[in-house]
Design an enzyme around this catalytic site. Structure first.
Site, PDB file in Angstrom:
ATOM      1  N   ASP A 168      -3.444   4.322  -1.865  1.00  0.00           N
ATOM      2  CA  ASP A 168      -4.182   4.871  -0.714  1.00  0.00           C
ATOM      3  C   ASP A 168      -4.411   6.317  -1.225  1.00  0.00           C
ATOM      4  O   ASP A 168      -3.729   6.929  -0.121  1.00  0.00           O
ATOM      5  CB  ASP A 168      -3.914   4.099   0.383  1.00  0.00           C
ATOM      6  CG  ASP A 168      -4.851   4.623   1.573  1.00  0.00           C
ATOM      7  OD1 ASP A 168      -5.908   5.218   1.244  1.00  0.00           O
ATOM      8  OD2 ASP A 168      -4.159   4.485   2.668  1.00  0.00           O
TER       9      ASP A 168
ATOM     10  N   LYS B 229      -7.351   8.159  -1.278  1.00  0.00           N
ATOM     11  CA  LYS B 229      -8.910   8.673  -0.720  1.00  0.00           C
ATOM     12  C   LYS B 229      -9.191   9.903  -1.552  1.00  0.00           C
ATOM     13  O   LYS B 229      -9.459  10.970  -0.809  1.00  0.00           O
ATOM     14  CB  LYS B 229      -8.526   8.816   0.863  1.00  0.00           C
ATOM     15  CG  LYS B 229      -8.095   7.616   1.461  1.00  0.00           C
ATOM     16  CD  LYS B 229      -8.222   7.968   3.046  1.00  0.00           C
ATOM     17  CE  LYS B 229      -7.797   6.729   3.861  1.00  0.00           C
ATOM     18  NZ  LYS B 229      -6.440   6.679   3.914  1.00  0.00           N
TER      19      LYS B 229
ATOM     20  N   ASP C 249     -13.885  14.788  -4.429  1.00  0.00           N
ATOM     21  CA  ASP C 249     -14.029  16.104  -4.940  1.00  0.00           C
ATOM     22  C   ASP C 249     -15.029  16.026  -5.781  1.00  0.00           C
ATOM     23  O   ASP C 249     -16.046  15.194  -5.737  1.00  0.00           O
ATOM     24  CB  ASP C 249     -12.901  16.230  -5.927  1.00  0.00           C
ATOM     25  CG  ASP C 249     -12.645  17.625  -5.969  1.00  0.00           C
ATOM     26  OD1 ASP C 249     -13.451  18.459  -6.588  1.00  0.00           O
ATOM     27  OD2 ASP C 249     -11.205  18.142  -5.870  1.00  0.00           O
TER      28      ASP C 249
ATOM     29  N   ARG D 108      -3.269  -6.763  14.532  1.00  0.00           N
ATOM     30  CA  ARG D 108      -1.840  -6.905  15.521  1.00  0.00           C
ATOM     31  C   ARG D 108      -1.794  -8.468  15.692  1.00  0.00           C
ATOM     32  O   ARG D 108      -2.811  -9.221  15.698  1.00  0.00           O
ATOM     33  CB  ARG D 108      -2.190  -6.170  16.652  1.00  0.00           C
ATOM     34  CG  ARG D 108      -2.224  -4.771  16.454  1.00  0.00           C
ATOM     35  CD  ARG D 108      -0.761  -3.962  15.898  1.00  0.00           C
ATOM     36  NE  ARG D 108      -0.535  -2.533  15.980  1.00  0.00           N
ATOM     37  CZ  ARG D 108      -0.829  -1.926  14.631  1.00  0.00           C
ATOM     38  NH1 ARG D 108      -1.047  -2.829  13.610  1.00  0.00           N
ATOM     39  NH2 ARG D 108      -0.756  -0.850  14.539  1.00  0.00           N
TER      40      ARG D 108
ATOM     41  N   LYS E 174       0.808  -1.199  -0.233  1.00  0.00           N
ATOM     42  CA  LYS E 174       0.023   0.069  -0.166  1.00  0.00           C
ATOM     43  C   LYS E 174       0.924   1.054  -0.049  1.00  0.00           C
ATOM     44  O   LYS E 174       1.724   1.447   1.023  1.00  0.00           O
ATOM     45  CB  LYS E 174      -0.941   0.166   1.131  1.00  0.00           C
ATOM     46  CG  LYS E 174      -1.643   1.396   1.229  1.00  0.00           C
ATOM     47  CD  LYS E 174      -2.859   1.241   2.323  1.00  0.00           C
ATOM     48  CE  LYS E 174      -2.294   1.752   3.857  1.00  0.00           C
ATOM     49  NZ  LYS E 174      -2.265   3.118   3.781  1.00  0.00           N
TER      50      LYS E 174
ATOM     51  N   THR F 298     -11.808   5.775  10.633  1.00  0.00           N
ATOM     52  CA  THR F 298     -11.737   5.167  12.210  1.00  0.00           C
ATOM     53  C   THR F 298     -11.562   6.324  13.038  1.00  0.00           C
ATOM     54  O   THR F 298     -11.369   6.205  14.441  1.00  0.00           O
ATOM     55  CB  THR F 298     -10.836   3.906  12.273  1.00  0.00           C
ATOM     56  OG1 THR F 298      -9.780   4.229  11.696  1.00  0.00           O
ATOM     57  CG2 THR F 298     -11.578   2.689  11.885  1.00  0.00           C
TER      58      THR F 298
ATOM     59  N   ARG G 269       3.002  -1.287  10.788  1.00  0.00           N
ATOM     60  CA  ARG G 269       4.228  -1.187  11.865  1.00  0.00           C
ATOM     61  C   ARG G 269       4.389  -2.719  12.337  1.00  0.00           C
ATOM     62  O   ARG G 269       5.446  -3.345  12.386  1.00  0.00           O
ATOM     63  CB  ARG G 269       3.921  -0.488  12.915  1.00  0.00           C
ATOM     64  CG  ARG G 269       4.031   0.958  12.463  1.00  0.00           C
ATOM     65  CD  ARG G 269       3.507   2.114  13.385  1.00  0.00           C
ATOM     66  NE  ARG G 269       2.079   1.816  13.360  1.00  0.00           N
ATOM     67  CZ  ARG G 269       1.150   2.696  13.872  1.00  0.00           C
ATOM     68  NH1 ARG G 269       1.526   3.424  14.701  1.00  0.00           N
ATOM     69  NH2 ARG G 269      -0.229   2.490  13.778  1.00  0.00           N
TER      70      ARG G 269
END
Ligand code: C5P
Length: 232
Positions: free
Chosen positions: A59, A61, A64, A181, A32, A119, A211
């Site tokens: 990505d 987003k 418009d 995770r 990504k 989120t 991460r």
């Protein structure tokens, strides 16, 4: 369509990105590319990563007026990405324009995925800042349904919402889920998380993992662990 693990390459430069991707000498992960890297390095980074044999989720987003999004999507489609996205809040007409722009002359196109509510937006901020008074779950499902009605392929959502999105929009409507995770890993700033195995069980189609892989001591081993838990 098979499940896959998408690595969020949230790096600030091409140099750092390639230093990371060079570690993957076997299976080439789906990556990504977000706003930070794209704005720093431009379309060249997309072409270079593609040339190395990776699938790409761009990505950016988009949000418009329909005509601007349509023309911008045509440019992104020309970059030969595999998946890209927009904000469902831009309306069904904007999403339809986006799909039109994204479709190449030969009829093929990248997957198009909608962001429903970020989120980072919760019930309180949605009511106070956006003046949307409905329950946030209802808003998310309504936006997902709009995306489906406009012909899009799926939505980005929390893995906790993936089951409900499939119930509302059908099993074929894709769910792309960040907030993943390992059971024994750090949660960091993510609030609602799931392990890759749980995301698989609940029906996510793609997990987006940053991460837990990029900051791991052995990123390739962390990636393989995600693949083993989620895809196999
Ligand atoms: O490092 P981490 O695994 O938290 O990275 C998750 C990736 O997914 C980041 O690129 C983040 O911007 C993105 N994302 C997210 N939550 C969303 C939408 C995108 O974490 N709702």
């Amino acid at each position: 369509m098979g499940r896959d693990v998408i690595i969020a390459c949230d790096f600030a430069s091409a140099e750092k990105t390639f230093e990371f991707l060079d570690k993957f000498t076997g299976r080439k992960p789906f990556v990504k590319i977000g706003m930070e890297l794209f704005y720093a390095e431009g379309p060249a980074i997309v072409k270079e990563i593609k040339k190395r044999g990776h699938k790409i989720f761009l990505d950016l987003k988009l949000h418009d007026i329909p005509n601007t999004v349509k023309k911008s999507m045509a440019v992104l489609s020309g970059l030969d990405v595999d998946m890209t996205n927009l904000h469902a809040a831009g309306t069904k007409r904007m999403m339809e324009g986006a799909l039109e722009g994204l479709t190449r002359p030969d009829g093929t196109r990248p997957l198009l995925i909608a962001v429903t509510q970020l989120t980072s937006t919760d019930q309180e901020t949605m009511e106070a800042d956006l003046l949307i008074k409905e329950p946030i779950d209802k808003v998310v499902m309504h936006y997902a349904q709009n995306a489906k009605d406009a012909g899009l392929d799926g939505v980005v959502c929390s893995p906790l919402e993936a089951g409900k999105v499939h119930d509302t929009c059908g099993a074929d409507f894709l769910t792309v889920t960040p907030g993943v995770r390992f059971a024994d890993g750090d949660i960091g700033d993510q609030k609602r998380v799931m392990t890759p195995a749980e995301a698989k069980k609940i029906g996510s189609d793609y997990i987006v993992v940053g991460r837990p892989i990029t900051a791991a001591e052995d990123p390739v081993a962390a990636y393989e662990r995600c693949v083993a838990e989620f895809c196999d």
